[in-house]
Enzyme design. Structure first.
Site, PDB file in Angstrom:
ATOM      1  N   GLU A  82       0.747  -1.228  -0.025  1.00 34.99           N
ATOM      2  CA  GLU A  82      -0.077  -0.016   0.111  1.00 34.99           C
ATOM      3  C   GLU A  82       0.826   1.383  -0.043  1.00 34.99           C
ATOM      4  O   GLU A  82       0.709   2.267   0.861  1.00 34.99           O
ATOM      5  CB  GLU A  82      -0.933  -0.039   1.005  1.00 34.99           C
ATOM      6  CG  GLU A  82      -2.169  -1.009   1.167  1.00 34.99           C
ATOM      7  CD  GLU A  82      -3.247  -1.186   2.108  1.00 34.99           C
ATOM      8  OE1 GLU A  82      -4.287  -1.351   1.819  1.00 34.99           O
ATOM      9  OE2 GLU A  82      -2.786  -0.785   3.322  1.00 34.99           O
ATOM     10  N   GLU A  91      -6.623  -7.798  -0.975  1.00 35.62           N
ATOM     11  CA  GLU A  91      -6.841  -7.726   0.603  1.00 35.62           C
ATOM     12  C   GLU A  91      -8.355  -7.518   0.573  1.00 35.62           C
ATOM     13  O   GLU A  91      -8.811  -6.166   0.622  1.00 35.62           O
ATOM     14  CB  GLU A  91      -6.064  -6.381   1.218  1.00 35.62           C
ATOM     15  CG  GLU A  91      -4.841  -6.865   1.678  1.00 35.62           C
ATOM     16  CD  GLU A  91      -4.059  -6.046   2.667  1.00 35.62           C
ATOM     17  OE1 GLU A  91      -5.070  -5.208   3.435  1.00 35.62           O
ATOM     18  OE2 GLU A  91      -3.333  -5.865   2.800  1.00 35.62           O
TER      19      GLU A  91
END
Length: 581
Positions: free
Chosen positions: A158, A234
């Protein structure tokens, strides 16, 4: 030779379109003797892959001392995935977030003078290159082209939410490819345009992280990843808890509906988490968006497989959805069974904090930080001479301090409450027992020093002449087992070290109920279960089956505040607290 590549529209397994149905299991959050069980249950839910982060600070807590054995045996974990006939996705970071201590980065790294975290800074890249080399020594021979399970490796984590240093990402790719990684490389970001744009490179395959509004977020992802398969790497099916908050749950029906939307769109998925596990010992991270919130010991995450490895309602709901798109084994895991319930008395020991001092320092003008003392977590006892009574002010407490004068407690300073000042009476010595409650696992607070930060004043005058004593909690627990003990009756004031012995007919996992206790740590047969706190929401500590044995077992409790009733109760199941309505 087996192969795994990315095509114009699909992942390709040996040249044929393939959908990844993966679930996250962090090997470092699960006892290694339970890895095979959790992996097997992933397959029985219909998954064909397992994903894991790699926690750098678990493998190299001390610089140059690499450990890939026991609970850190990534090679064994990947081999067990292969033995179950499943694929593996590996996410080595080096930053992982994961609600894990310091986001997975070692404290020795984040504390280096001038280090530039998560960017092209020489000190940082030098350390990262050593870490990745070690990880890829394990991963490379286990890639699919060599008959192993690994089909994907992720670059950073991320990153678009943190930075936009393309040179840094390019260096990670170079290190990865030079080490021999040939499988496709991915990145993950939340499906926001700036994050997807900044967090990847044209040579990397972008994936998304989200848990709702799947159709909309897949569309945003497609705008930034115009070719190849869509993947939510995710898929948030639950959430984590922090001390003093509520227990977070998500509707099984709602999560299953979002999963169905994902799969109906043809996307691949990695369920985060399939099995959350436990932040055993002192491994939990913390959040701080203006208020410091340490993560609980339990990382149950309201996932399909709960903290003890039992299937939940969400497990059955996901299994039903997956069966619409892919074959699911006829076999299903056994339903949850109650664990043994019993109560044993706790005995007081004469062991004190000073019996477990690691390396004391004296004569400091300002209290040294945990980092200066070489401590990444745990407890440090600070003492100084007290010239008079008055108002004691600390620049900042990281993260909680019990304040005493001449051995008598006068109050608590809590970072969560933004406490900085406390009135102290006259006496000879002031003591602050400071607990590091978890290092922030994201953004600019990564690696911040712990302890009493910014100096201490008394009525506005700097207080000098500090001594600092780091407390070795493992040594403290071990000392309690060899010390004499006396039966305790009625409340016990902390700090105190208590112990007991309990017998089991056979090895089984357990749930230790901490109701009536204050704040502290618990150890079973020397294994650090983790932290407990009366603030909740978590009330039970999970005891993994491999930690206990048939016959005699020991429990040691390090209580920092007070125990109302000196007894230890084990209950049939997890008590993780009230949920938000």
């Amino acid at each position: 030779m087996p192969s795994f590549t990315i095509g114009d529209a699909d992942f390709l397994l040996d040249g044929e379109p393939h959908r990844i149905l993966s679930g996250a299991i962090h090997y470092f959050r699960v006892h290694p003797d339970d890895w095979a069980d959790r992996i097997r249950k992933a397959r029985l839910m219909g998954l064909n892959a397992v994903e894991t982060y790699v926690a750098w600070n678990a493998h190299e807590p001390v610089r140059g001392e690499w450990d890939a054995t026991g609970a850190n045996d990534l090679a064994r974990f990947l081999d067990l995935v292969a033995a179950e006939g499943m694929h593996a996705m590996v996410r080595p970071g080096p930053y992982i977030c994961a609600e894990w201590h310091n986001g997975g980065l070692p404290v020795w790294l984040t504390g280096m003078d001038g280090v530039g975290l998560r960017r092209s800074e020489p000190q940082y890249l030098e350390a990262v290159s050593g870490f990745l080399r070690r990880v890829y020594e394990i991963v490379v021979p286990r890639q699919i082209d060599r008959g192993g399970p690994v089909i994907l490796v992720q670059i950073e984590n991320e990153y678009g939410a943190y930075g936009d240093d393309a040179d840094y990402l390019e260096e990670l790719v170079r290190l990865t490819r030079e080490a021999g990684v040939v499988v496709p490389l991915t990145t993950v970001d939340q499906p926001q345009p700036d994050m997807l744009r900044n967090g990847s490179l044209p040579t990397l395959h972008r994936t998304g992280s989200f848990g709702s509004q799947a159709a909309e977020r897949l569309a945003t992802l497609r705008e930034h990843q115009p070719t190849g398969p869509l993947m939510c790497s995710e898929f948030w099916d639950g959430w984590f808890d922090w001390w003093g908050g509520a227990h977070h749950t998500t509707s099984a029906a709602d999560s299953a509906r979002e999963l169905d939307t994902l799969l109906a769109a043809g996307a691949s998925v990695n369920i985060y988490m399939f099995h959350g596990g436990t932040n055993s010992g002192l491994t939990n991270g913390a959040n701080d968006k203006g208020r410091y919130l340490p993560i609980t010991t339990s990382y149950d995450y309201d996932s399909p497989l709960d903290e003890a490895g039992d299937p939940t309602e969400k497990y059955e709901a996901f299994r039903e959805v997956i069966a619409r798109y892919s074959p699911v084994p006829a076999e299903a895991p056994a339903a949850r069974a109650d664990r043994p319930a019993f109560t044993v008395p706790l005995a007081s020991t004469p062991v004190s904090m000073t019996d477990a001092v690691a390396l004391a320092v004296e004569g400091c003008d300002e209290p040294p930080t945990f980092d200066q003392l070489g401590r990444s977590s745990g407890l440090v006892r600070y003492t100084a001479s007290l010239p008079a009574g008055g108002v004691l002010v600390v620049g900042e407490v990281r993260d909680r301090a019990w304040v005493a004068v001449d051995g008598v407690r006068v109050g608590i300073l809590s970072r969560t409450r933004h406490d900085r000042a406390i009135a102290v009476p006259a006496g000879d010595t002031v003591e602050l027992l400071v607990e590091e409650q978890g290092r922030v696992n994201y953004a600019d607070r990564l690696g911040e020093p712990k302890g009493l930060i910014g100096g201490v004043t008394l009525d506005g005058v700097p207080l000098r002449g500090w001594a600092a004593q780091p407390i070795d909690l493992d040594r403290l627990a071990a000392s309690a087992l060899s010390a004499d003990a006396e039966s305790a009756h009625g409340p016990v004031a902390g700090p105190a070290v208590l112990r007991t012995v309990f017998a089991l007919a056979e090895a089984t996992d357990l749930f230790l109920d901490t109701a009536g206790w204050g704040t502290g740590f618990a150890f079973v047969n020397g294994f650090a279960l983790g932290r407990y706190a009366a603030t909740g929401p978590q009330r039970t500590l999970y005891v993994p089956r491999p930690v206990v044995r048939a016959g005699e077992n020991t429990l040691v409790v390090v209580e920092l505040e007070a125990v109302i009733e000196p007894a230890a109760s084990f209950v049939p199941g997890a008590l993780l607290g009230d949920t938000e309505e």
